[in-house]
Enzyme design. Structure first.
Site, PDB file in Angstrom:
ATOM      1  N   GLY A   1       7.184   6.075  -7.648  1.00 43.88           N
ATOM      2  CA  GLY A   1       8.265   5.121  -7.451  1.00 43.88           C
ATOM      3  C   GLY A   1       8.287   4.431  -6.101  1.00 43.88           C
ATOM      4  O   GLY A   1       9.147   3.577  -5.865  1.00 43.88           O
TER       5      GLY A   1
ATOM      6  N   ASN B   1      -9.116  -3.542  -9.565  1.00 38.60           N
ATOM      7  CA  ASN B   1      -8.041  -2.575  -9.335  1.00 38.60           C
ATOM      8  C   ASN B   1      -7.156  -2.478 -10.588  1.00 38.60           C
ATOM      9  O   ASN B   1      -6.021  -2.946 -10.616  1.00 38.60           O
ATOM     10  CB  ASN B   1      -7.214  -2.989  -8.111  1.00 38.60           C
TER      11      ASN B   1
ATOM     12  N   GLY C   1       5.949   2.341  -4.646  1.00 34.26           N
ATOM     13  CA  GLY C   1       5.575   0.935  -4.770  1.00 34.26           C
ATOM     14  C   GLY C   1       6.673   0.118  -5.439  1.00 34.26           C
ATOM     15  O   GLY C   1       6.971  -1.005  -5.028  1.00 34.26           O
TER      16      GLY C   1
ATOM     17  N   TYR D   1       1.523  -3.806 -11.407  1.00 30.55           N
ATOM     18  CA  TYR D   1       2.184  -5.093 -11.188  1.00 30.55           C
ATOM     19  C   TYR D   1       2.718  -5.668 -12.498  1.00 30.55           C
ATOM     20  O   TYR D   1       3.820  -6.216 -12.548  1.00 30.55           O
ATOM     21  CB  TYR D   1       1.240  -6.079 -10.514  1.00 30.55           C
TER      22      TYR D   1
ATOM     23  N   PHE E   1       0.841  -1.194   0.000  1.00 28.89           N
ATOM     24  CA  PHE E   1       0.000   0.000   0.000  1.00 28.89           C
ATOM     25  C   PHE E   1       0.872   1.237   0.000  1.00 28.89           C
ATOM     26  O   PHE E   1       1.846   1.322   0.742  1.00 28.89           O
ATOM     27  CB  PHE E   1      -0.907   0.010   1.243  1.00 28.89           C
ATOM     28  N   VAL E   2       0.499   2.180  -0.862  1.00 31.31           N
ATOM     29  CA  VAL E   2       1.148   3.486  -0.927  1.00 31.31           C
ATOM     30  C   VAL E   2       0.060   4.539  -0.821  1.00 31.31           C
ATOM     31  O   VAL E   2      -0.980   4.433  -1.495  1.00 31.31           O
ATOM     32  CB  VAL E   2       1.935   3.653  -2.254  1.00 31.31           C
TER      33      VAL E   2
END
Length: 162
Positions: A99, A128, A101, A135, A90-91
């Site tokens: 940057g 999401n 994550g 990812y 989580f960010v």
């Protein structure tokens, strides 16, 4: 991407409330705040004990924590090798796309490499789209043919015959 000075570090006992706050924020982001049951006491018993069940990485920018990754060891019988399971990444919203994550995943990959892990795995909500794109940009394959199975709470008790 901005050239931020992102520092990744392992969480310490003094970070307990911060970790709890991050878990709550992620729970809200995931739309599962109604299932939020984490407490500082539970976290302390599982994170900061003789045999921790999970580890937490914190991402800091200018000395302020802006994201976290929670992970634990898993095992692949197919690889006959240890793996890592990324439970949470989580960010905070203002820092996404900068940057943070990527830095957390890179640090996790360095841990996996140094401990001879065969893979890193996690789940992502099918709704999401930004997370999935992120990812995939990091090199992850999204496995469409695998589904998460879950038994919890009363279901565990029922299956156990209680």
């Amino acid at each position: 991407m901005n050239n931020l000075d992102i520092r990744i570090r392992e969480a310490e006992l003094a970070d307990l409330e911060l970790i709890l706050a991050f878990i709550a924020q992620k729970s809200e982001f995931d739309g599962s705040i109604s299932g939020f049951a984490a407490t500082a006491e539970k976290l302390q018993k599982t994170l900061f004990c003789d045999s921790p069940l999970v580890r937490v990485l914190l991402a800091e920018v200018a000395g302020k924590a802006v994201g976290f990754a929670m992970f634990n060891a898993s095992y692949s019988s197919l690889l006959t090798q240890q793996c890592l399971w990324l439970d949470d990444l989580f960010v905070q919203a203002p820092m996404r796309g900068m940057g943070v994550g990527t830095a957390l995943l890179k640090h996790l990959a360095q841990i996996a490499e140094s401990t001879n892990c065969g893979r890193i795995e996690w789940t992502v909500n099918t709704g999401n789209a930004p997370g999935i794109a992120f990812y995939e940009k990091q090199g992850a394959r999204i496995l469409e043919n695998i589904r998460v199975c879950r038994i919890e709470g009363d279901g565990i008790n029922l299956l156990a015959g209680k």
